[in-house]
Motif scaffolding. Structure first.
Motif, PDB file in Angstrom:
ATOM      1  N   TRP A  67       0.328   2.668  -0.532  1.00  0.00           N
ATOM      2  CA  TRP A  67       1.582   2.101  -1.025  1.00  0.00           C
ATOM      3  C   TRP A  67       1.462   1.710  -2.494  1.00  0.00           C
ATOM      4  CZ3 TRP A  67       2.916  -2.649  -3.108  1.00  0.00           C
ATOM      5  CH2 TRP A  67       4.304  -2.882  -3.253  1.00  0.00           C
ATOM      6  N   PRO A 125      10.667   2.492   2.931  1.00  0.00           N
ATOM      7  CA  PRO A 125       9.904   2.727   1.694  1.00  0.00           C
ATOM      8  C   PRO A 125       9.782   4.212   1.387  1.00  0.00           C
ATOM      9  CG  PRO A 125       8.441   2.151   3.510  1.00  0.00           C
ATOM     10  CD  PRO A 125       9.832   1.946   4.013  1.00  0.00           C
ATOM     11  N   ALA A 137       3.768   2.962  -5.460  1.00  0.00           N
ATOM     12  CA  ALA A 137       4.560   1.968  -6.184  1.00  0.00           C
ATOM     13  C   ALA A 137       4.402   2.082  -7.690  1.00  0.00           C
ATOM     14  CB  ALA A 137       4.178   0.562  -5.719  1.00  0.00           C
ATOM     15  N   TRP A 157      13.917  -0.081   1.297  1.00  0.00           N
ATOM     16  CA  TRP A 157      13.638   0.098   2.730  1.00  0.00           C
ATOM     17  C   TRP A 157      14.622   1.107   3.297  1.00  0.00           C
ATOM     18  CZ3 TRP A 157       9.573  -1.190   5.484  1.00  0.00           C
ATOM     19  CH2 TRP A 157       9.632  -1.000   6.857  1.00  0.00           C
TER      20      TRP A 157
END
Length: 277
Positions: A30, A47, A34, A45
């Motif tokens: 993640w 993701p 990111a 959301w």
């Protein structure tokens, strides 16, 4: 049939290990996603699971706001010098405690061990006053010097060297080697796995140190990476999460590289410590 049953019994364990691996790797995955996304996309959301195209923008903002190259250089300098210095001190002190007999040795070693139970926060004020009286605040020396003597590192080296046969050292002395030659030519090669494992722990501790650099440093140009990243936090509307997460990702790279380089020695050192005695 028994072989098939054994294989079936192994499936639950396989699924459990796969799940635990996913929980461990998931946050890192993640993080990688990111740092390639805009701030508005990071907390979407559901993701987003694919790489974006904003890594360059995030790194550019990070460089402009904290001077990324400068703070990484500060962290590498402090952590590198402190790790090498702490290894030398631990090796010399551990060798003396393990292989020399002198008056007060047990008392000194007991005092050394007693410092392990003293919280780091208790030492902040005395250490700050000491560095201020020496005129070392806001310097590299203020960050490096307190970490050169690490009680745990000395204890680990002493315990490891205690198992080194005295006959091996005596043979080198009979051949005319002095103590430093014995240390360099005999002790260091034997202790290389332990030194590698200890180097990783020391570098990790120094690289991630936050509280003491925050107290000892005043000018932004002297900031280490953890302190510089902390300055990016503001209120929810002004916090640059893309830059923060990019800095966080960069902060993990040196440890990964160091572990990959010293992986074999690190594992050997851990196994040596586990099987000793």
């Amino acid at each position: 049939m028994p072989t098939t049953l054994r294989k079936l019994r192994g499936w639950p364990l396989t699924f459990l290990l796969a799940g635990l691996t996913g929980l461990s790797v998931g946050p890192f995955y993640w993080l990688v996603i990111a740092i390639t996304r805009k701030d508005t996309e990071i907390f979407d959301w559901p993701p987003k699971l694919l790489l974006g195209g904003h890594l360059g923008d995030n790194l550019d903002r990070l460089q402009r706001r904290i001077g990324l190259l400068r703070v990484i250089g500060n962290s590498l300098l402090v952590a590198g010098v402190q790790t090498v210095g702490a290894l030398v001190v631990a090796l010399l002190a551990g060798y003396a405690f393990a292989k020399f007999r002198f008056r007060g040795r047990s008392l000194l070693f007991g005092l050394l061990l007693s410092t392990l139970v003293v919280p780091e926060q208790v030492m902040l004020v005395p250490l700050f006053k000491m560095m201020m009286s020496f005129g070392l605040l806001d310097t590299y020396q203020a960050l490096i010097l307190p970490g050169l003597c690490v009680p745990f590192a000395i204890f680990l080296m002493r315990q490891s060297l205690a198992g080194l046969p005295d006959e091996l050292l005596d043979a080198a002395r009979v051949d005319g080697a002095g103590e430093f030659r014995v240390l360099w030519s005999v002790v260091v090669p034997v202790m290389r796995p332990v030194l590698a494992a200890l180097a990783i722990f020391l570098f990790l501790g120094s690289w991630n140190q936050f509280v003491w650099p925050l107290v000892a440093l005043r000018s932004p140009g002297m900031h280490t990476l953890p302190v510089a990243i902390a300055t990016l936090y503001g209120n929810k509307s002004t916090t640059d999460y893309g830059a923060i997460l990019s800095g966080t990702a960069l902060s993990t790279l040196p440890m990964m590289v160091l572990f990959l380089v010293l992986q074999r020695q690190f594992i050997s050192g851990l196994l040596a410590g586990a099987t000793k005695g």
